[in-house]
Each structure stands twice: as C-alpha cells, then as structure tokens.
Scaffold this active site. Sequence first.
Site, PDB file in Angstrom:
ATOM      1  N   ALA A  34       0.837  -1.206   0.000  1.00  0.00           N
ATOM      2  CA  ALA A  34       0.000   0.000   0.000  1.00  0.00           C
ATOM      3  C   ALA A  34       0.874   1.260   0.000  1.00  0.00           C
ATOM      4  O   ALA A  34       0.606   2.221  -0.725  1.00  0.00           O
ATOM      5  CB  ALA A  34      -0.907   0.004   1.221  1.00  0.00           C
ATOM      6  N   GLU A  35       1.927   1.232   0.810  1.00  0.00           N
ATOM      7  CA  GLU A  35       2.831   2.398   0.851  1.00  0.00           C
ATOM      8  C   GLU A  35       3.507   2.597  -0.499  1.00  0.00           C
ATOM      9  O   GLU A  35       3.650   3.714  -0.987  1.00  0.00           O
ATOM     10  CB  GLU A  35       3.906   2.194   1.933  1.00  0.00           C
ATOM     11  CG  GLU A  35       3.375   2.315   3.349  1.00  0.00           C
ATOM     12  CD  GLU A  35       4.379   1.832   4.400  1.00  0.00           C
ATOM     13  OE1 GLU A  35       5.094   0.841   4.129  1.00  0.00           O
ATOM     14  OE2 GLU A  35       4.442   2.448   5.467  1.00  0.00           O
ATOM     15  N   SER A  82      30.158 -33.108  -6.243  1.00  0.00           N
ATOM     16  CA  SER A  82      29.868 -33.627  -7.573  1.00  0.00           C
ATOM     17  C   SER A  82      29.459 -35.094  -7.423  1.00  0.00           C
ATOM     18  O   SER A  82      29.298 -35.576  -6.298  1.00  0.00           O
ATOM     19  CB  SER A  82      31.140 -33.468  -8.395  1.00  0.00           C
ATOM     20  OG  SER A  82      30.962 -33.918  -9.683  1.00  0.00           O
ATOM     21  N   GLU A 114      17.259 -42.520  -8.553  1.00  0.00           N
ATOM     22  CA  GLU A 114      16.597 -41.281  -8.971  1.00  0.00           C
ATOM     23  C   GLU A 114      17.106 -40.914 -10.356  1.00  0.00           C
ATOM     24  O   GLU A 114      18.196 -41.314 -10.736  1.00  0.00           O
ATOM     25  CB  GLU A 114      16.971 -40.139  -7.994  1.00  0.00           C
ATOM     26  CG  GLU A 114      16.538 -40.397  -6.571  1.00  0.00           C
ATOM     27  CD  GLU A 114      17.383 -39.622  -5.556  1.00  0.00           C
ATOM     28  OE1 GLU A 114      17.971 -38.585  -5.933  1.00  0.00           O
ATOM     29  OE2 GLU A 114      17.446 -40.062  -4.402  1.00  0.00           O
ATOM     30  N   HIS A 115      16.337 -40.141 -11.069  1.00  0.00           N
ATOM     31  CA  HIS A 115      16.850 -39.624 -12.332  1.00  0.00           C
ATOM     32  C   HIS A 115      17.856 -38.523 -12.042  1.00  0.00           C
ATOM     33  O   HIS A 115      17.722 -37.787 -11.080  1.00  0.00           O
ATOM     34  CB  HIS A 115      15.720 -39.063 -13.196  1.00  0.00           C
ATOM     35  CG  HIS A 115      14.987 -40.123 -13.950  1.00  0.00           C
ATOM     36  ND1 HIS A 115      13.798 -40.660 -13.513  1.00  0.00           N
ATOM     37  CD2 HIS A 115      15.294 -40.763 -15.100  1.00  0.00           C
ATOM     38  CE1 HIS A 115      13.400 -41.582 -14.374  1.00  0.00           C
ATOM     39  NE2 HIS A 115      14.286 -41.672 -15.343  1.00  0.00           N
ATOM     40  N   LYS A 116      18.865 -38.428 -12.891  1.00  0.00           N
ATOM     41  CA  LYS A 116      19.780 -37.302 -12.776  1.00  0.00           C
ATOM     42  C   LYS A 116      19.238 -36.210 -13.698  1.00  0.00           C
ATOM     43  O   LYS A 116      19.375 -36.277 -14.916  1.00  0.00           O
ATOM     44  CB  LYS A 116      21.197 -37.700 -13.194  1.00  0.00           C
ATOM     45  CG  LYS A 116      22.194 -36.593 -12.951  1.00  0.00           C
ATOM     46  CD  LYS A 116      23.619 -37.127 -12.950  1.00  0.00           C
ATOM     47  CE  LYS A 116      24.602 -36.088 -12.448  1.00  0.00           C
ATOM     48  NZ  LYS A 116      24.967 -35.110 -13.465  1.00  0.00           N
ATOM     49  N   VAL A 117      18.588 -35.265 -13.093  1.00  0.00           N
ATOM     50  CA  VAL A 117      17.949 -34.190 -13.848  1.00  0.00           C
ATOM     51  C   VAL A 117      19.035 -33.242 -14.349  1.00  0.00           C
ATOM     52  O   VAL A 117      19.915 -32.846 -13.592  1.00  0.00           O
ATOM     53  CB  VAL A 117      16.951 -33.428 -12.954  1.00  0.00           C
ATOM     54  CG1 VAL A 117      16.253 -32.341 -13.738  1.00  0.00           C
ATOM     55  CG2 VAL A 117      15.948 -34.392 -12.351  1.00  0.00           C
ATOM     56  N   ASP A 118      18.957 -32.921 -15.632  1.00  0.00           N
ATOM     57  CA  ASP A 118      20.013 -32.094 -16.208  1.00  0.00           C
ATOM     58  C   ASP A 118      19.621 -30.628 -16.180  1.00  0.00           C
ATOM     59  O   ASP A 118      19.140 -30.063 -17.142  1.00  0.00           O
ATOM     60  CB  ASP A 118      20.279 -32.542 -17.650  1.00  0.00           C
ATOM     61  CG  ASP A 118      21.600 -32.003 -18.170  1.00  0.00           C
ATOM     62  OD1 ASP A 118      22.395 -31.484 -17.352  1.00  0.00           O
ATOM     63  OD2 ASP A 118      21.835 -32.088 -19.380  1.00  0.00           O
ATOM     64  N   GLU A 172      17.583 -29.518  -7.984  1.00  0.00           N
ATOM     65  CA  GLU A 172      17.975 -29.204  -9.344  1.00  0.00           C
ATOM     66  C   GLU A 172      16.885 -28.327  -9.951  1.00  0.00           C
ATOM     67  O   GLU A 172      15.709 -28.694  -9.926  1.00  0.00           O
ATOM     68  CB  GLU A 172      18.112 -30.526 -10.118  1.00  0.00           C
ATOM     69  CG  GLU A 172      18.855 -30.433 -11.408  1.00  0.00           C
ATOM     70  CD  GLU A 172      20.379 -30.450 -11.257  1.00  0.00           C
ATOM     71  OE1 GLU A 172      20.903 -30.493 -10.120  1.00  0.00           O
ATOM     72  OE2 GLU A 172      21.044 -30.385 -12.313  1.00  0.00           O
ATOM     73  N   TYR A 224      16.518 -33.271  -3.950  1.00  0.00           N
ATOM     74  CA  TYR A 224      16.985 -34.653  -3.781  1.00  0.00           C
ATOM     75  C   TYR A 224      17.857 -34.853  -2.548  1.00  0.00           C
ATOM     76  O   TYR A 224      18.361 -35.947  -2.323  1.00  0.00           O
ATOM     77  CB  TYR A 224      17.763 -35.110  -5.020  1.00  0.00           C
ATOM     78  CG  TYR A 224      18.904 -34.180  -5.368  1.00  0.00           C
ATOM     79  CD1 TYR A 224      20.080 -34.186  -4.631  1.00  0.00           C
ATOM     80  CD2 TYR A 224      18.782 -33.267  -6.406  1.00  0.00           C
ATOM     81  CE1 TYR A 224      21.103 -33.315  -4.921  1.00  0.00           C
ATOM     82  CE2 TYR A 224      19.806 -32.400  -6.707  1.00  0.00           C
ATOM     83  CZ  TYR A 224      20.964 -32.421  -5.962  1.00  0.00           C
ATOM     84  OH  TYR A 224      21.964 -31.543  -6.234  1.00  0.00           O
ATOM     85  N   LYS A 288      22.022 -44.412  -5.234  1.00  0.00           N
ATOM     86  CA  LYS A 288      22.496 -43.964  -3.924  1.00  0.00           C
ATOM     87  C   LYS A 288      22.302 -45.062  -2.893  1.00  0.00           C
ATOM     88  O   LYS A 288      21.259 -45.720  -2.879  1.00  0.00           O
ATOM     89  CB  LYS A 288      21.696 -42.733  -3.463  1.00  0.00           C
ATOM     90  CG  LYS A 288      21.856 -41.519  -4.354  1.00  0.00           C
ATOM     91  CD  LYS A 288      20.968 -40.364  -3.903  1.00  0.00           C
ATOM     92  CE  LYS A 288      21.202 -39.172  -4.829  1.00  0.00           C
ATOM     93  NZ  LYS A 288      20.285 -38.056  -4.554  1.00  0.00           N
ATOM     94  N   LYS A 312      25.470 -42.800 -16.480  1.00  0.00           N
ATOM     95  CA  LYS A 312      25.130 -41.850 -17.539  1.00  0.00           C
ATOM     96  C   LYS A 312      24.469 -42.557 -18.712  1.00  0.00           C
ATOM     97  O   LYS A 312      24.974 -43.554 -19.199  1.00  0.00           O
ATOM     98  CB  LYS A 312      26.399 -41.130 -18.012  1.00  0.00           C
ATOM     99  CG  LYS A 312      26.980 -40.167 -16.982  1.00  0.00           C
ATOM    100  CD  LYS A 312      25.963 -39.104 -16.671  1.00  0.00           C
ATOM    101  CE  LYS A 312      26.518 -37.777 -16.231  1.00  0.00           C
ATOM    102  NZ  LYS A 312      27.353 -37.010 -17.039  1.00  0.00           N
ATOM    103  N   CYS A 406      19.418 -16.044 -54.739  1.00  0.00           N
ATOM    104  CA  CYS A 406      18.274 -16.487 -53.939  1.00  0.00           C
ATOM    105  C   CYS A 406      17.488 -17.555 -54.704  1.00  0.00           C
ATOM    106  O   CYS A 406      17.137 -17.361 -55.863  1.00  0.00           O
ATOM    107  CB  CYS A 406      17.374 -15.295 -53.626  1.00  0.00           C
ATOM    108  SG  CYS A 406      15.867 -15.772 -52.774  1.00  0.00           S
ATOM    109  N   CYS A 409      13.894 -15.764 -55.570  1.00  0.00           N
ATOM    110  CA  CYS A 409      13.699 -14.618 -56.458  1.00  0.00           C
ATOM    111  C   CYS A 409      14.901 -14.375 -57.365  1.00  0.00           C
ATOM    112  O   CYS A 409      14.893 -13.438 -58.159  1.00  0.00           O
ATOM    113  CB  CYS A 409      13.432 -13.362 -55.634  1.00  0.00           C
ATOM    114  SG  CYS A 409      14.869 -12.810 -54.706  1.00  0.00           S
ATOM    115  N   CYS A 422      19.321 -12.547 -48.785  1.00  0.00           N
ATOM    116  CA  CYS A 422      18.640 -11.996 -49.956  1.00  0.00           C
ATOM    117  C   CYS A 422      18.058 -10.653 -49.520  1.00  0.00           C
ATOM    118  O   CYS A 422      17.329 -10.590 -48.545  1.00  0.00           O
ATOM    119  CB  CYS A 422      17.516 -12.926 -50.409  1.00  0.00           C
ATOM    120  SG  CYS A 422      16.397 -12.136 -51.589  1.00  0.00           S
ATOM    121  N   CYS A 427      11.060 -10.267 -52.558  1.00  0.00           N
ATOM    122  CA  CYS A 427      11.329 -11.704 -52.646  1.00  0.00           C
ATOM    123  C   CYS A 427      10.126 -12.513 -52.154  1.00  0.00           C
ATOM    124  O   CYS A 427       9.676 -12.351 -51.021  1.00  0.00           O
ATOM    125  CB  CYS A 427      12.559 -12.026 -51.791  1.00  0.00           C
ATOM    126  SG  CYS A 427      12.894 -13.778 -51.647  1.00  0.00           S
TER     127      CYS A 427
END
Length: 674
Positions: A34-35, A82, A114-118, A172, A224, A288, A312, A406, A409, A422, A427
């Site tokens: 509000a202010e 990592s 688990e999936h390794k989310v990229d 991730e 995760y 894991k 991987k 081109c 044309c 072009c 054209c």
Amino acid sequence: MPEDPAARVDELRGIVRAANHAYFVLDDPKLSDAEYDAAMRELRDLEERHPELRSDASPTATVGAPPAPELRARTHDAPLLSLDNAFSDEELDAFERRIERILGSDAPVVYHLEHKVDGLSVNVHYRDGRLAWAATRGDGTTGEEITHNLRAVAGIPERLSGVPSPFEVRGEVYLPKEEFLRINREREEEGLAPFRNPRNAAAGTVRQLDPQVAAERRLEVVFYGVGRVDDLPVSGQAELLAWLAKRGFRIDGRRDRVTGLDPARDRIRSWSETRHELPYEADGVVVKVDAFALQRELGATSRAPRWAIAWKFPAEEVESVLRGITVQVGRTGKITPVAELDPRIVDGTEVARATLHNPGFVRDLDLRIGDAVVVHKSGGIIPEIVRVIPERRPVGTEAWTTPTHCPSCSAELIEDGANLRCVNPDCPAQLKERLGHWAGRKALDVDGLGERSVAQFLEHGLVRALPDLYDLTEERLVALDGWGPVSARALLAELDRTRTAPLDRFLVALGLPQVGPRTAQALAHRFGTLDALLEADSETLQAVPDVGETTAVLIRDALDAPALRATLDGLRARGVWPEDAARRRGSDALHGISVVLTGALSRPRERIQADLEALGARVTGSVSGKTDLVVAGEAPGGKVDKAHALGVPVATEEELTAFVRERGGDWPPVAPEG
Ligand code: AMP
Ligand code: ZN
C-alpha cells in the site's frame, strides 16, 4: 505551504527506487504494498500535472523491476559435491566392490534410484525456519545468489518448523522440455539466438538479473537431498524425500528403492528406454546407498560421495545419409542451408532434417551429398550433424557450392557476417515468411491464414505484397481450391479485426528487429501511436526499457527502410492502422492490479490476458507477494498452492467477473464488431 514539486518528485523517485531495490534485489521489502502504491500514485500525479518534470528515467516510465546490479556470492553451510560417473557395467561393478570393501561385508545393499535431472544445482538456505537465500553450486563452497529468480518457482516453502538452523536443501532447477521449446520459438521471433539446450536456458534464466525475465519462464525444481542429515528424524534417502515432500518441497515422483545392484541394473535399463518421455532432460540415473548409517561409513572424497554414482545414459548418435541440402530463405532474407536426411529415430523422435546454420558450417564439415553422417540431438532436442564418416564417402562426390543467388527470387545474395542474405524486398520467399509471421499467434493471430493458404495466395498472385491481404474478397477466395463462402467470410472477418490491432501486436507483426512481445509492449506504452514511434530518434528509443543502444539503431534503421515505409503506406491506404495505445488505456478499472492466470480457462489465455491488460491490469506469469489475484481454471498448477502459501486470493472465472464489475469494468469484455 506546498512543497516544491520538483523536490518532491525527486524524493518520491528515490523512495520508489529504494523500495524496488529492497524488494527485487535484496528480497527484503521495506515498504508495504500500500505504501509503495501510494508513492507511485503521488509520483504519477505530480508528473502528470508538471509535464516539465517528466523523465524517461523515472520509475513510472519503466516496466517491471530494475535489474540487480550483480549476483551476490553466498557460502554454503556444507559443500555441494559432484557425483562420480559410470558409463559401463564394469564401472557399476567397481562401485559396488568398493562399497563392499569399505563396509567389510558383501551383504546386499539397499539402493535408492533417482533420475539425474540435467539442470542447475540449487542450494536453498533456511535460517530459523525461514527461507534466507538460494544459491547456485558455484565452486561447491560458494555460489551465486539466485533467490530473486526462484520466488516464482513452486515447491520451495518459505517457512519450515522443527528444522535445525541453518538448514539447507539441495535440488535441481530446470526448464521442462516444452517450456524450453516455447522460449526458443519466442527468441526466434524476437531475432535472438536460440538456447542450445534446456540446461543452458535454465542457467541463463536463474542467473538473470531481472526477475521479470525469470518470472516469464516456467522454471521447475526437484529436491533430492539436504546439506546435513544429522538432527533429522529420518534414517535413509527414501524416508528423507518423503519427509521433504511433506514439508512442501517438490520432489520427483519417479524414484525407486531396490536391494542389490542387479535389480538396480534392470531399473536403469527400463529408465533408459523411457527417458524420452520425461518432461525434463535427464542425463542418467543416480544410484544412492539408501541408509544414512552406511553413507556415513562410506564418506566422501573431496570431490564426490562414495555412496552414490551417476550412471550416464549414452547420448544417442545415429548414422544416416545426407540426401540433399536445401536452402531456406527466412523472413529477413537470411539464407539457411538444411540437411535432408534418411529419416532415423534419434532420442525418441524421428529426424529427417537438420539445420546446417550457415554456409560456413557446411564447409567446415566438408559435407557432401551422399555422405554417411552421424546425427545427434543437441541438448537432447535439436537435430544436428556431428560429423561425416569419411571412409564411407561414395566416389565422385563434389563439395557443396554455396549459393550465389536467392532460390526464390534469383536476386544476388550478399554476405552479412557469417550469413548470406537476400535483400530483395519483393522476394516471394521472404513475403511468405512475413505473411506467416503477420498471422502468428504472438502477432495478429489471424485464424485461417496458415502456411497452406499463404502459399495459395502467392501462387495465384492474389498477394504480391503484405497490404494485398486486405484486398482479398469473397469472390476471389471462393475461386480457390478448398475455399467456400463460409471459410472465405471467416477469414475476411479475421482480417477486418486486425485493421485496428493494438499497437504492440502490430509492432510484433511487422517483425522489427529484436522486437518481441515484451519490447513491443514497452514501445507501445512509451509512444502510444505508430506515428509517434515512426518519428522517434534512436536516443528516445534507447530510453525505452529493454531497448539497448544496438537495438535502438536497428529499430531506427528498420523503420526508415523504404520497403517497410511502402508496406505501411499500403496498409494505411487500406485502413489498416494500429489503435492508439492511449485510447486503449481508456478503461482503467484494473489499474495497478497484478493478476496471474492458471489452469484451463474458457478462452485462450492470451485473449484473456489481452482483455485484462486493456483494463489496465498487469498479467504476470508467476505468483509473488505483489500478486493481487490468481484466476484459476480447471486443473490449475502449483500457482494456486503458491497463492495459498502467500495469502493471495484465488478466484474462479465467475468470481473474476464480479471482481472486474465491482471496479466499474465490463467483463467479459464486449467482443469487437467485425
Ligand atoms: P555433476 O554435475 O556431474 O557434478 O553431478 C552432480 C550434480 O548432479 C549435483 O550437483 C546435482 O545438481 C545433480 N543432480 C541431478 N539430479 C540429482 C539427483 N537425483 N541426486 C543428486 N544429484 C543430482
Ligand atoms: Zn529472394
């Protein structure tokens, strides 16, 4: 005694800027909404009454939040490590043997998969049960603060109870594949280079200084793990994830717990086959050791834990044969060579063509027709030729000759950096793309003017330049294959509707360089009419948010181009001219109201958004403390949860009607005649 208005304007600008900084950059609002609104209102009033005090640098002239000056460094409570990788069965075996050696037992171990989310690692730091900051992994010890860009992401609770302090949760952040494709389409329309893959796009997004940009892209997160497991009432990974989920953290539903490595291998095999169906890019499976007691015994090297390994997925590289190289002419005349391939399935979808970017790319690969080539999907999505297999080159092939004229044309092509272009304004290939763009969803959204009908009009000479669209008649249309009175009248009505399009849509439709929907809105807001924009010099253009020095010059040049002027003259002569933005602002029923739309609504979301904006509302993509109303249709997403968490009201479409009418607006808006 009334204050000096100039001094008061200065003071108010200072207050608003400081409030923006505190809110967007420090994430520590200093003013109540509000202010803040009161200060903005007073500033606007003063600027209206004293035009000499107006300035393009005023916070009233800028859209959205000012960018943060830089990303702040944050030190993680515990380092982010990592993961070791395994690319083969042998490497998985070695992982298991090392575990058995350290634990001194060959009893089967329970693994969590688990999936390794990229995407991008994120560490969310809580202090005294409140979200304090979120940062990237950085060098593992210190990352960059990205809190401002995660505010809009669902599944990150603001408050927690019964957790140690500090408390860190690791996840991730990623862009779903669909969102990645959408962003790239939009970037292409805006003349920007597309992101190469979802990971890069996510990285670019979370590290944006301007939270508005991130808010418009639908980032997601899965968590995760945590920084330290001590003091938590859980004894293993599966339990931890369930515990986090109960507290509002978003976790991935696709996970599994198995005893021994053999079932883990089965799972890895089946997950490898279904990876293309995931909504996100995954580059592997993380295996894991489930029990924290065993994890503690196994410990970590300085680089990675010994209790986990990332198996991987092999990147799919598929052989195909190059059957030809076609040449595409883009809307701006840019020439793109395209590889025509024997169709192959790569990473789950059929690939029969791949962009070759520019003539230099073809020369660098020494690509010849008939070559056996290796194809992959860049970032898992964009088909690309990786290399030629020289041993398999048939005899008698010749190097590709870069076109000099081109294909559409026959105009002579000119070099423009790495590209060929072009530059013939008449054209047909460019015209075809321009017409398609004109009718596109972000532009004038003309139903019935698809690729097929555009090709037909060009072929029969009904349209030789863009303005000719507005000379189409029912008689001429019904004379064409596949057209009847109903479809002809429908198209003519659609075209009539676009005669007085909103200025921003019209600017997008013209395809000015670097002008996508966002910049177009800023330009429309600043100039109000197309005539005012046509007269603006590049300094004035530069003062518009989103428009830098280079873009300003590009826009100015484009506006001066004789071909564009001819198009505009032709359009004006046929009564096609954008509506003044100022007149559109006529109804201010929702002025200053910030709305978020979610779920399936009764009309296309863009239409509802445009109608709300016409009433002065700001429609954003994500819920924050500044959102006034969330309008939820069927099957709404996480935005509703976020709204509940922040105490933002959630309305149905019916309730929206009441909301607008209470404020003196018409809703649903009366459809324009046409
Ligand atoms: P790397 O990038 O090769 O160092 O692998 C480690 C990174 O994988 C971590 O920093 C995480 O951001 C990411 N990651 C993605 N999914 C997971 C997961 N399910 N468990 C652990 N790490 C993951
Ligand atoms: Zn041409």
